[in-house]
Design a protein around this motif. Sequence first.
Motif, mmCIF file in Angstrom:
data_model
loop_
_atom_site.group_PDB
_atom_site.id
_atom_site.type_symbol
_atom_site.label_atom_id
_atom_site.label_comp_id
_atom_site.label_asym_id
_atom_site.label_seq_id
_atom_site.Cartn_x
_atom_site.Cartn_y
_atom_site.Cartn_z
ATOM 1 N N GLU A 14 7.569 -3.796 -11.248
ATOM 2 C CA GLU A 14 7.160 -2.654 -12.069
ATOM 3 C C GLU A 14 5.661 -2.412 -11.955
ATOM 4 O O GLU A 14 5.209 -1.271 -11.862
ATOM 5 C CB GLU A 14 7.535 -2.867 -13.542
ATOM 6 N N VAL A 15 4.885 -3.487 -11.959
ATOM 7 C CA VAL A 15 3.428 -3.387 -11.845
ATOM 8 C C VAL A 15 3.048 -2.848 -10.469
ATOM 9 O O VAL A 15 2.173 -1.985 -10.347
ATOM 10 C CB VAL A 15 2.767 -4.761 -12.113
ATOM 11 N N ARG A 16 3.722 -3.341 -9.428
ATOM 12 C CA ARG A 16 3.443 -2.866 -8.069
ATOM 13 C C ARG A 16 3.734 -1.372 -7.944
ATOM 14 O O ARG A 16 2.966 -0.630 -7.333
ATOM 15 C CB ARG A 16 4.291 -3.619 -7.044
ATOM 16 N N LEU A 17 4.872 -0.956 -8.501
ATOM 17 C CA LEU A 17 5.237 0.460 -8.411
ATOM 18 C C LEU A 17 4.225 1.335 -9.134
ATOM 19 O O LEU A 17 3.752 2.333 -8.587
ATOM 20 C CB LEU A 17 6.642 0.678 -8.978
ATOM 21 N N ARG A 18 3.884 0.956 -10.376
ATOM 22 C CA ARG A 18 2.897 1.746 -11.134
ATOM 23 C C ARG A 18 1.556 1.775 -10.408
ATOM 24 O O ARG A 18 0.900 2.818 -10.344
ATOM 25 C CB ARG A 18 2.733 1.179 -12.532
ATOM 26 N N GLY A 19 1.143 0.626 -9.869
ATOM 27 C CA GLY A 19 -0.119 0.544 -9.145
ATOM 28 C C GLY A 19 -0.148 1.427 -7.907
ATOM 29 O O GLY A 19 -1.200 1.865 -7.460
ATOM 30 N N ALA A 20 1.031 1.691 -7.353
ATOM 31 C CA ALA A 20 1.135 2.545 -6.163
ATOM 32 C C ALA A 20 1.397 4.003 -6.533
ATOM 33 O O ALA A 20 1.590 4.845 -5.656
ATOM 34 C CB ALA A 20 2.255 2.029 -5.264
ATOM 35 N N GLY A 21 1.422 4.292 -7.842
ATOM 36 C CA GLY A 21 1.624 5.666 -8.277
ATOM 37 C C GLY A 21 3.085 6.089 -8.352
ATOM 38 O O GLY A 21 3.375 7.279 -8.399
ATOM 39 N N ASN A 29 15.693 7.080 0.908
ATOM 40 C CA ASN A 29 14.626 7.811 0.209
ATOM 41 C C ASN A 29 13.644 6.862 -0.463
ATOM 42 O O ASN A 29 12.424 7.086 -0.434
ATOM 43 C CB ASN A 29 15.221 8.774 -0.821
ATOM 44 N N THR A 30 14.150 5.799 -1.078
ATOM 45 C CA THR A 30 13.291 4.843 -1.776
ATOM 46 C C THR A 30 12.375 4.124 -0.783
ATOM 47 O O THR A 30 11.179 3.966 -1.042
ATOM 48 C CB THR A 30 14.138 3.832 -2.565
ATOM 49 N N LEU A 31 12.917 3.704 0.358
ATOM 50 C CA LEU A 31 12.076 3.031 1.353
ATOM 51 C C LEU A 31 10.990 3.967 1.875
ATOM 52 O O LEU A 31 9.847 3.545 2.085
ATOM 53 C CB LEU A 31 12.928 2.495 2.506
ATOM 54 N N HIS A 32 11.313 5.221 2.045
ATOM 55 C CA HIS A 32 10.281 6.171 2.490
ATOM 56 C C HIS A 32 9.246 6.436 1.388
ATOM 57 O O HIS A 32 8.061 6.585 1.682
ATOM 58 C CB HIS A 32 10.924 7.451 3.025
ATOM 59 N N GLN A 33 9.664 6.439 0.131
ATOM 60 C CA GLN A 33 8.704 6.564 -0.974
ATOM 61 C C GLN A 33 7.792 5.333 -1.013
ATOM 62 O O GLN A 33 6.572 5.464 -1.216
ATOM 63 C CB GLN A 33 9.437 6.718 -2.297
ATOM 64 N N PHE A 34 8.365 4.142 -0.822
ATOM 65 C CA PHE A 34 7.565 2.908 -0.796
ATOM 66 C C PHE A 34 6.573 2.957 0.366
ATOM 67 O O PHE A 34 5.436 2.503 0.232
ATOM 68 C CB PHE A 34 8.461 1.681 -0.661
ATOM 69 N N THR A 35 6.999 3.501 1.502
ATOM 70 C CA THR A 35 6.117 3.609 2.666
ATOM 71 C C THR A 35 4.953 4.550 2.371
ATOM 72 O O THR A 35 3.794 4.209 2.609
ATOM 73 C CB THR A 35 6.901 4.110 3.894
ATOM 74 N N LEU A 68 3.357 0.498 -0.020
ATOM 75 C CA LEU A 68 3.962 -0.789 -0.389
ATOM 76 C C LEU A 68 4.599 -1.491 0.797
ATOM 77 O O LEU A 68 4.696 -2.724 0.830
ATOM 78 C CB LEU A 68 5.017 -0.590 -1.479
ATOM 79 N N ILE A 69 5.085 -0.724 1.758
ATOM 80 C CA ILE A 69 5.679 -1.257 2.979
ATOM 81 C C ILE A 69 5.224 -0.388 4.132
ATOM 82 O O ILE A 69 4.587 0.651 3.920
ATOM 83 C CB ILE A 69 7.232 -1.292 2.912
ATOM 84 N N ARG A 70 5.551 -0.802 5.350
ATOM 85 C CA ARG A 70 5.221 0.048 6.484
ATOM 86 C C ARG A 70 6.417 0.160 7.414
ATOM 87 O O ARG A 70 7.288 -0.696 7.435
ATOM 88 C CB ARG A 70 3.988 -0.432 7.221
ATOM 89 N N VAL A 71 6.445 1.249 8.147
ATOM 90 C CA VAL A 71 7.530 1.511 9.083
ATOM 91 C C VAL A 71 7.211 0.828 10.401
ATOM 92 O O VAL A 71 6.076 0.847 10.867
ATOM 93 C CB VAL A 71 7.697 3.027 9.311
ATOM 94 N N LEU A 72 8.224 0.229 10.984
ATOM 95 C CA LEU A 72 8.080 -0.423 12.278
ATOM 96 C C LEU A 72 9.194 0.096 13.172
ATOM 97 O O LEU A 72 10.369 -0.204 12.941
ATOM 98 C CB LEU A 72 8.186 -1.943 12.110
#
Length: 143
Positions: free
Chosen positions: A10-17, A62-68, A72-76
């Motif tokens: 939750e903290v990571r998500l909020r910190g990433a907007g 969609n969630t993985l692309h939002q995280f990218t 929070l993550i990167r595409v490889l």
Amino acid sequence: MTGALPIAIEVRLRGAGLRPTRQRVALGDLLFAKGDRHLTVEELHEEAVAAGVPVSLATVYNTLHQFTEAGLIRVLAVESAKTYFDTNVSDHHHFFVEGENEVLDIPVSNLTIANLPEPPEGMEIAHVDVVIRLRAKQGRRHL
């Protein structure tokens, strides 16, 4: 996680907007619970189903692309048919084991990249991705 204490998703998500919705939190918990890893959309969806998380393949995508987009993550992209998502966003490179679809991190200190070309005017190099493809050694034929 490379030596750091785990941070509540939750903290990571909020910190990433990002708003920590139930599905984002559940997928984030699955994604980051095992440290640095490389997963496809399909693999994370299978983990979610096995864990009893009611989520569609499209929602995982969609969630993985939002995280990218949130960093929070990167595409490889190691092959045209599959995209892997890497939870380790630091600058590092990869081995790809052909035939097994396995992605392994190469420690940063083991690879040096020199003589990169100058980017076009007004542009800068964001990062360099090196993917070294591996395969099992073929047995030698005896003559």
